[in-house]
Motif scaffolding. Sequence first.
Motif, PDB file in Angstrom:
ATOM      1  N   TYR A  31       0.835  -1.204   0.000  1.00 31.49           N
ATOM      2  CA  TYR A  31       0.000   0.000   0.000  1.00 31.49           C
ATOM      3  C   TYR A  31       0.868   1.252   0.000  1.00 31.49           C
ATOM      4  O   TYR A  31       1.857   1.338   0.735  1.00 31.49           O
ATOM      5  N   TYR A  32       0.461   2.257  -0.809  1.00 32.51           N
ATOM      6  CA  TYR A  32       1.188   3.520  -0.922  1.00 32.51           C
ATOM      7  C   TYR A  32       0.206   4.660  -0.642  1.00 32.51           C
ATOM      8  O   TYR A  32      -0.726   4.890  -1.411  1.00 32.51           O
ATOM      9  N   GLU A  33       0.428   5.364   0.459  1.00 30.54           N
ATOM     10  CA  GLU A  33      -0.501   6.435   0.844  1.00 30.54           C
ATOM     11  C   GLU A  33      -0.076   7.740   0.184  1.00 30.54           C
ATOM     12  O   GLU A  33       0.583   8.578   0.788  1.00 30.54           O
ATOM     13  N   SER A  34      -0.498   7.907  -1.045  1.00 32.48           N
ATOM     14  CA  SER A  34      -0.143   9.092  -1.824  1.00 32.48           C
ATOM     15  C   SER A  34      -1.111  10.239  -1.632  1.00 32.48           C
ATOM     16  O   SER A  34      -0.812  11.384  -1.980  1.00 32.48           O
ATOM     17  N   GLY A  35      -2.309   9.928  -1.103  1.00 33.80           N
ATOM     18  CA  GLY A  35      -3.409  10.879  -1.109  1.00 33.80           C
ATOM     19  C   GLY A  35      -4.272  10.663  -2.339  1.00 33.80           C
ATOM     20  O   GLY A  35      -3.836  10.072  -3.342  1.00 33.80           O
ATOM     21  N   PHE A  36      -5.516  11.125  -2.265  1.00 33.66           N
ATOM     22  CA  PHE A  36      -6.489  10.903  -3.338  1.00 33.66           C
ATOM     23  C   PHE A  36      -7.254  12.195  -3.576  1.00 33.66           C
ATOM     24  O   PHE A  36      -7.892  12.728  -2.656  1.00 33.66           O
ATOM     25  N   ALA A  37      -7.175  12.716  -4.798  1.00 37.82           N
ATOM     26  CA  ALA A  37      -7.845  13.965  -5.152  1.00 37.82           C
ATOM     27  C   ALA A  37      -8.979  13.696  -6.132  1.00 37.82           C
ATOM     28  O   ALA A  37      -8.764  13.126  -7.198  1.00 37.82           O
TER      29      ALA A  37
ATOM     30  N   MET B  42     -10.734  23.523 -12.470  1.00 39.38           N
ATOM     31  CA  MET B  42     -11.240  22.341 -11.782  1.00 39.38           C
ATOM     32  C   MET B  42     -11.358  22.607 -10.284  1.00 39.38           C
ATOM     33  O   MET B  42     -10.673  23.470  -9.726  1.00 39.38           O
ATOM     34  N   SER B  43     -12.253  21.857  -9.656  1.00 42.88           N
ATOM     35  CA  SER B  43     -12.441  21.961  -8.206  1.00 42.88           C
ATOM     36  C   SER B  43     -12.752  20.575  -7.670  1.00 42.88           C
ATOM     37  O   SER B  43     -12.919  19.613  -8.429  1.00 42.88           O
ATOM     38  N   GLY B  44     -12.845  20.459  -6.356  1.00 38.92           N
ATOM     39  CA  GLY B  44     -13.137  19.158  -5.752  1.00 38.92           C
ATOM     40  C   GLY B  44     -12.631  19.094  -4.330  1.00 38.92           C
ATOM     41  O   GLY B  44     -12.778  20.051  -3.567  1.00 38.92           O
ATOM     42  N   TYR B  45     -11.992  17.968  -3.977  1.00 34.28           N
ATOM     43  CA  TYR B  45     -11.397  17.879  -2.643  1.00 34.28           C
ATOM     44  C   TYR B  45     -10.249  16.881  -2.632  1.00 34.28           C
ATOM     45  O   TYR B  45     -10.093  16.052  -3.540  1.00 34.28           O
ATOM     46  N   LEU B  46      -9.435  16.978  -1.595  1.00 33.42           N
ATOM     47  CA  LEU B  46      -8.307  16.073  -1.369  1.00 33.42           C
ATOM     48  C   LEU B  46      -8.545  15.299  -0.083  1.00 33.42           C
ATOM     49  O   LEU B  46      -8.904  15.889   0.936  1.00 33.42           O
ATOM     50  N   ASN B  47      -8.356  13.996  -0.142  1.00 34.68           N
ATOM     51  CA  ASN B  47      -8.345  13.165   1.063  1.00 34.68           C
ATOM     52  C   ASN B  47      -6.946  12.577   1.184  1.00 34.68           C
ATOM     53  O   ASN B  47      -6.523  11.791   0.343  1.00 34.68           O
ATOM     54  N   ARG B  48      -6.230  12.973   2.217  1.00 33.14           N
ATOM     55  CA  ARG B  48      -4.865  12.474   2.399  1.00 33.14           C
ATOM     56  C   ARG B  48      -4.856  11.018   2.852  1.00 33.14           C
ATOM     57  O   ARG B  48      -3.828  10.342   2.735  1.00 33.14           O
ATOM     58  N   ARG B  49      -5.980  10.553   3.346  1.00 35.71           N
ATOM     59  CA  ARG B  49      -6.093   9.155   3.770  1.00 35.71           C
ATOM     60  C   ARG B  49      -6.563   8.341   2.562  1.00 35.71           C
ATOM     61  O   ARG B  49      -7.762   8.145   2.339  1.00 35.71           O
ATOM     62  N   GLY B  50      -5.631   7.877   1.788  1.00 34.50           N
ATOM     63  CA  GLY B  50      -5.944   7.140   0.574  1.00 34.50           C
ATOM     64  C   GLY B  50      -4.744   7.110  -0.339  1.00 34.50           C
ATOM     65  O   GLY B  50      -3.725   7.764  -0.088  1.00 34.50           O
ATOM     66  N   GLY B  51      -4.851   6.352  -1.411  1.00 31.33           N
ATOM     67  CA  GLY B  51      -3.740   6.232  -2.347  1.00 31.33           C
ATOM     68  C   GLY B  51      -3.965   5.060  -3.273  1.00 31.33           C
ATOM     69  O   GLY B  51      -5.013   4.943  -3.900  1.00 31.33           O
ATOM     70  N   TRP B  52      -2.996   4.134  -3.297  1.00 34.16           N
ATOM     71  CA  TRP B  52      -3.107   3.013  -4.220  1.00 34.16           C
ATOM     72  C   TRP B  52      -2.364   1.803  -3.675  1.00 34.16           C
ATOM     73  O   TRP B  52      -1.532   1.909  -2.777  1.00 34.16           O
ATOM     74  N   ALA B  53      -2.695   0.646  -4.230  1.00 35.84           N
ATOM     75  CA  ALA B  53      -2.061  -0.607  -3.826  1.00 35.84           C
ATOM     76  C   ALA B  53      -1.546  -1.344  -5.051  1.00 35.84           C
ATOM     77  O   ALA B  53      -2.111  -1.233  -6.148  1.00 35.84           O
ATOM     78  N   ASP B  54      -0.486  -2.095  -4.855  1.00 42.46           N
ATOM     79  CA  ASP B  54       0.022  -3.019  -5.870  1.00 42.46           C
ATOM     80  C   ASP B  54      -0.964  -4.176  -5.946  1.00 42.46           C
ATOM     81  O   ASP B  54      -0.997  -5.037  -5.064  1.00 42.46           O
TER      82      ASP B  54
END
Length: 429
Positions: free
Chosen positions: A83-89, A137-149
Amino acid sequence: MPPSKTDSIIIVGAGVFGLSTALELKRRGYTDITVLDRYNPPAVDGSSVDISRIIRIDYADPVYCQMAYEAYQGWKTEYKEHYYESGFALLSETPENDWITKSAATVRANGGTVEDLDDASSLLKSYPNIQSNLAGMSGYLNRRGGWADAAGSIQKLASRCSVEGISIITGPRGSVVSLLREGSRVVGVKLIDGSSLRASQLILSTGAWTPRLLNVAHAASSSGQPVGFIQLTQEEARSLDNTPVMINMTTGVFVFPPSPGSNILKLARHGYGYANEVTVQVDGEKRTISSPKFDSSNSETGYLPEDADEDLRKGLRQFFPQFADRPWMNRRLCWYTDTPKGDFIIDNHPNLQGLFVATGGAGHGFKFLPILGKYIADCFENKASEELRQKWRLQPPPRDAPSGNGMEGDGSRAGPPLRKLTTMEKAKL
């Protein structure tokens, strides 16, 4: 009544649904479990494979949001090496996006934190290596999130199954072509080599291939979603270090940071996809369904329809303009199992005894890998809440069942509507 712990159980499908179910049932004391699949996990053309999948807690639906929080803890602990916690926008080209608004509210109601982005360009304050065109563009960022192998996670899950004594059979002896029935009871499966395997209980976790085995056109259909990969140099990949997973909720295109080690850049589209119509024999009748190929890999040709390729290119020009003209190192269609509202299907078959169905990932099931088996096993043992049983119910087909229409999902998809592949396009798959 739930089956006996000594009953023989066959699980068809070695993706995230099938393997997580097998492992959980084994840990609950079931002693005779066999998993079947065409290919060794991670299957080359499954929806639980390749280099990355989004891990997020962001949902408009509070049930999946709560489950995603639970799964997130598993990614941070049990599967932390993948797991890689990159953040999710989550971004939109329109001032208001209903799904983004609902998702932000649901996350906050569950105790989470999101950062509103009235101007998406403000992401550069936290991620200065972003090179995307975010104007307007607009929206939001959640730092709790990212991606997995994804492939690595499935390999770990499959290894755990093997260590626990679960048999995983692949190749011709694992390729199921139809169900073995005696009256209204399913007693096993027929295999592509002409043989059969019998069991007391059968669990179908066959994803996009499910319509080939069951008449579920009213409840699930399969669609191919475009994915593209670009090879970067190490220096190019390092220039994108510390950037988040980003999705354009207007086009459906989403992108990942380059994968460590391989330096591969991936982007895809979470949309309505492409239907590959084929005629198959299901329940003794010829039916036209949408399905990926069965007798060969769906990933080997690297084919994408021209309009899908162009839409990915547009996404590349927006998110990574410096690589806009870089050739693809690989492309493919990733096959979703779509459902009307994006809900999973986890239920006993309403008409066939001995058959349990666990499918309908709808493009978002993988992220629940650490905890999905627990929920499936609870339904299998009739321990799940009534709310979940109703949410994941497999209803019997109506008399005039639609053929794959009305699978709009949970409102998170974007881009062009579902399109049927032409005869020429199907020949290139």
